[in-house]
Design a protein around this motif. Structure first.
Motif, PDB file in Angstrom:
ATOM      1  N   ALA A 219       0.889  -1.243  -0.026  1.00 21.30           N
ATOM      2  CA  ALA A 219      -0.099   0.113   0.014  1.00 21.30           C
ATOM      3  C   ALA A 219       0.949   1.390   0.035  1.00 21.30           C
ATOM      4  N   ALA A 220       2.013   1.240   0.829  1.00 24.04           N
ATOM      5  CA  ALA A 220       3.068   2.530   0.795  1.00 24.04           C
ATOM      6  C   ALA A 220       3.559   2.557  -0.694  1.00 24.04           C
ATOM      7  N   GLU A 221       3.854   1.632  -1.396  1.00 22.17           N
ATOM      8  CA  GLU A 221       4.572   1.929  -2.688  1.00 22.17           C
ATOM      9  C   GLU A 221       3.673   2.387  -3.502  1.00 22.17           C
ATOM     10  N   ASN A 222       2.345   1.950  -3.623  1.00 23.07           N
ATOM     11  CA  ASN A 222       1.307   2.340  -4.524  1.00 23.07           C
ATOM     12  C   ASN A 222       0.643   3.535  -4.128  1.00 23.07           C
ATOM     13  N   GLY A 223       0.873   4.103  -2.971  1.00 22.25           N
ATOM     14  CA  GLY A 223       0.499   5.410  -2.800  1.00 22.25           C
ATOM     15  C   GLY A 223      -0.953   5.352  -2.088  1.00 22.25           C
ATOM     16  N   SER A 224      -1.543   3.847  -1.521  1.00 23.40           N
ATOM     17  CA  SER A 224      -2.911   4.026  -1.040  1.00 23.40           C
ATOM     18  C   SER A 224      -2.866   3.655   0.566  1.00 23.40           C
ATOM     19  N   LEU A 225      -1.792   3.803   1.099  1.00 24.47           N
ATOM     20  CA  LEU A 225      -1.760   3.733   2.556  1.00 24.47           C
ATOM     21  C   LEU A 225      -2.269   4.929   3.253  1.00 24.47           C
ATOM     22  N   LYS A 349       7.637   9.588   4.042  1.00 22.14           N
ATOM     23  CA  LYS A 349       6.521   9.708   3.139  1.00 22.14           C
ATOM     24  C   LYS A 349       5.234   9.704   3.833  1.00 22.14           C
ATOM     25  N   TYR A 350       5.025   9.030   4.931  1.00 24.06           N
ATOM     26  CA  TYR A 350       3.949   8.730   5.580  1.00 24.06           C
ATOM     27  C   TYR A 350       3.744   9.385   7.195  1.00 24.06           C
ATOM     28  N   LEU A 351       4.857   9.405   7.855  1.00 26.03           N
ATOM     29  CA  LEU A 351       4.971   9.897   9.196  1.00 26.03           C
ATOM     30  C   LEU A 351       5.235  11.308   9.332  1.00 26.03           C
ATOM     31  N   GLY A 352       5.951  11.920   7.892  1.00 26.22           N
ATOM     32  CA  GLY A 352       6.364  13.337   7.850  1.00 26.22           C
ATOM     33  C   GLY A 352       7.588  13.411   8.678  1.00 26.22           C
ATOM     34  N   GLY A 353       8.476  12.566   8.863  1.00 31.02           N
ATOM     35  CA  GLY A 353       9.589  12.592   9.551  1.00 31.02           C
ATOM     36  C   GLY A 353      10.867  12.508   8.763  1.00 31.02           C
ATOM     37  N   LYS A 354      12.000  12.371   9.361  1.00 33.51           N
ATOM     38  CA  LYS A 354      13.253  11.975   8.534  1.00 33.51           C
ATOM     39  C   LYS A 354      14.200  10.916   9.395  1.00 33.51           C
ATOM     40  N   VAL A 355      14.658  10.209   8.771  1.00 35.74           N
ATOM     41  CA  VAL A 355      15.583   9.223   9.076  1.00 35.74           C
ATOM     42  C   VAL A 355      17.051   9.208   8.626  1.00 35.74           C
ATOM     43  N   HIS A 356      17.883   9.085   9.620  1.00 36.10           N
ATOM     44  CA  HIS A 356      19.326   9.008   9.209  1.00 36.10           C
ATOM     45  C   HIS A 356      20.069   7.930  10.195  1.00 36.10           C
TER      46      HIS A 356
END
Length: 375
Positions: A219-225, A349-356
Motif C-alpha cells: 500500500a505504501a509503494e502504490n500510494g494507497s496507505l 512519506k507517511y509519518l512526515g519525519g526524517k531518518v538517518h
C-alpha cells in the motif's frame, strides 16, 4: 584506448564539444528511426558520461517537454539521484557511486566491454526509487568514445523476487511452527509443556505481523496507505515493539530500554511507527552475531520533534553504509532487502519525519527516527 578515471575527473565537456557530439546523432535520422521504436529507455553517452542522445521513451518516462533539457547531463542527474550533487563533478564521482550498478556498467562500456548490470536510483526526495537493469555497449565516431546505455524497469520483477524469497518463505516457516504446536497441544501433555501454548501465541502474533507488514508495504509503494492518527505514548510503543521484535529470534536480554527513555504523549499512526521501530530492531539484531546489546531510546529533541534511536555496537562495512536505504539491497542475500528501504519510505512519506544513521568506531551504529509531535 585510454581509460577514464571515473572517480576523480572534474571536467565536463565544453559547450562546443557537446554541441558537436550531439550533432552526430541529430543530423543522422537513422538513430531516431531505430531507437525511437524500442520500448526501453536508451541514452547515448560520451566519454564523460554525458547524454548526447535520448530516445522518445526516455523523453516520455521523464516527462520532458524538450529533449534538449537533458543533453550534457549524466544519467543520475536526469533521474535526480540523491547522490548526483554530492560532489562538484556530479553523477558518478561520489563515494556512493562506486557501488552503483549503472556507473560500473558505463565504466566497463567505455573500456570496450559490452555488459549488463542492475542499479537502484533513489531520488533526491528519498521517496521514489528506480530499479533498473542496465546495458552498456561501446562504439566510436571520429575517434570519440560513446556507449549506448539501455535501461529497463525491473521493479515488478524485483518485487516478485522479494515476495517469493522473503514473504512466502518466512510465512511458510511461521505457519509450519503454528501447525506443529497446534498438533502437540491436542495431545495430553504434562503441565511443564504448557509453554507450547505461549509459543503458539507468539507464532500467531508473528504470522499476523508478517502479513500486515507486506500489506502495508504494498500500500505504501502504490500510494494507497491511509494514515490513522492516534494518541500514542512514546515509552509504551517502544516497549510494545521491543516485545514484538523478540519474536524474531531476538533474545530478551539483548534488548535494553535506555534509562533516559522519555514519556511523551503525541499523535501518530501507531501501526506505521511500530513497523518502523520493529524493522530497526530486527536489523540491529541481525548485525549482532555475538549477541551485542541493542539499546532503544526516545527523547524530545525540539519542542515539536520526537527522536527514536536504535543502537547496536557493530559498525557497518563501507559498502553497506553506502547502500543501506536502497530497495532490495540486503546483507542477507539477493531478494531479501526491504527493511531499511521500508523504514525510510514509511518515515519520510507517511509519518512526515526524517531518518538517518551514524556508524563509526568506537560508537557503533545508531539509527535516528525524527517525527513531528502532533498534540
Amino acid at each position: 584506448m585510454n581509460r577514464i578515471d571515473y572517480y576523480s575527473s572534474l571536467d565536463r565537456s565544453s559547450p562546443e564539444e557537446l554541441s558537436k557530439q550531439i550533432s552526430y546523432f541529430n543530423s543522422d535520422t537513422s538513430y531516431h528511426s531505430l531507437f525511437d521504436k524500442v520500448p526501453e529507455l536508451i541514452l547515448i553517452l560520451n566519454d564523460k558520461r554525458e547524454v548526447v542522445f535520448a530516445n522518445k521513451k526516455t523523453q516520455s518516462i521523464l516527462g520532458l517537454n524538450d529533449i534538449n533539457d537533458i543533453y550534457g547531463k549524466r544519467p543520475g542527474e536526469i533521474f535526480e539521484c540523491m547522490h548526483s550533487d554530492d560532489v562538484q563533478s556530479g553523477c558518478g564521482d561520489s563515494p556512493s557511486c562506486k557501488f552503483c550498478g549503472a556507473v560500473m556498467s558505463i565504466k566497463k562500456g567505455l573500456a570496450g566491454s559490452d555488459n549488463e548490470n542492475e542499479c537502484v536510483i533513489i531520488t533526491k526526495d528519498n521517496i521514489d526509487a528506480y530499479q533498473m537493469r542496465v546495458f552498456s555497449s561501446h562504439f566510436t565516431i571520429e575517434d570519440n568514445n560513446f556507449v549506448v546505455f539501455t535501461l529497463s524497469d525491473i521493479s515488478d520483477t524485483k518485487r516478485k523476487e522479494v515476495l517469493e524469497k522473503l514473504f512466502f518463505h518466512d510465512i511458510m516457516n511461521t505457519a509450519t511452527g503454528i501447525s506443529t504446536l497446534s498438533y502437540l497441544l491436542n495431545i495430553k501433555l504434562p503441565d511443564k509443556y504448557l509453554r507450547y501454548k505461549q509459543l503458539a501465541g507468539d507464532f500467531s502474533t508473528k504470522l499476523i505481523d508478517e502479513i500486515q507488514s507486506q500489506k502495508q508495504m504494498l500500500a505504501a509503494e502504490n500510494g494507497s496507505l491511509n494514515i490513522d492518527l492516534q494518541t500514542t505514548i512514546s515509552c509504551d510503543i517502544v516497549s510494545t515493539t521491543a516485545n514484538l521484535a523478540m519474536l524474531y529470534n531476538v533474545q530478551k536480554e539483548q534488548i535494553v530500554l535506555s534509562d533516559d527513555l522519555e514519556k511523551i504523549e503525541f499523535k501518530t499512526d501507531k501501526a506505521i511507527l511500530s513497523r518502523v521501530l520493529t524493522n530497526l530492531m530486527k536489523n540491529a539484531y541481525e548485525a549482532e552475531y555475538m549477541g551485542g546489546k541493542i539499546t532503544i531510546s526516545c527523547n524530545r529533541t525540539l519542542p515539536n520533534t520526537i527522536c527514536f534511536t536504535v543502537h547496536n555496537p557493530t559498525v557497518m562495512p563501507i559498502h553497506v553504509k553506502e547502500q543501506v536505504f536502497k530497495k532490495s539491497f540486503s546483507t542477507k542475500g539477493s531478494g531479501r532487502g526491504l527493511g531499511t528501504y521500508s523504514i525510510k519510505l514509511l518515515t519520510e512519506k507517511y509519518l512526515g519525519g526524517k531518518v538517518h544513521f551514524e556508524s563509526k568506531e568506537p560508537e557503533g551504529t545508531t539509527f535516528y527516527i525524527k517525527i513531528p509531535i502532533r498534540e
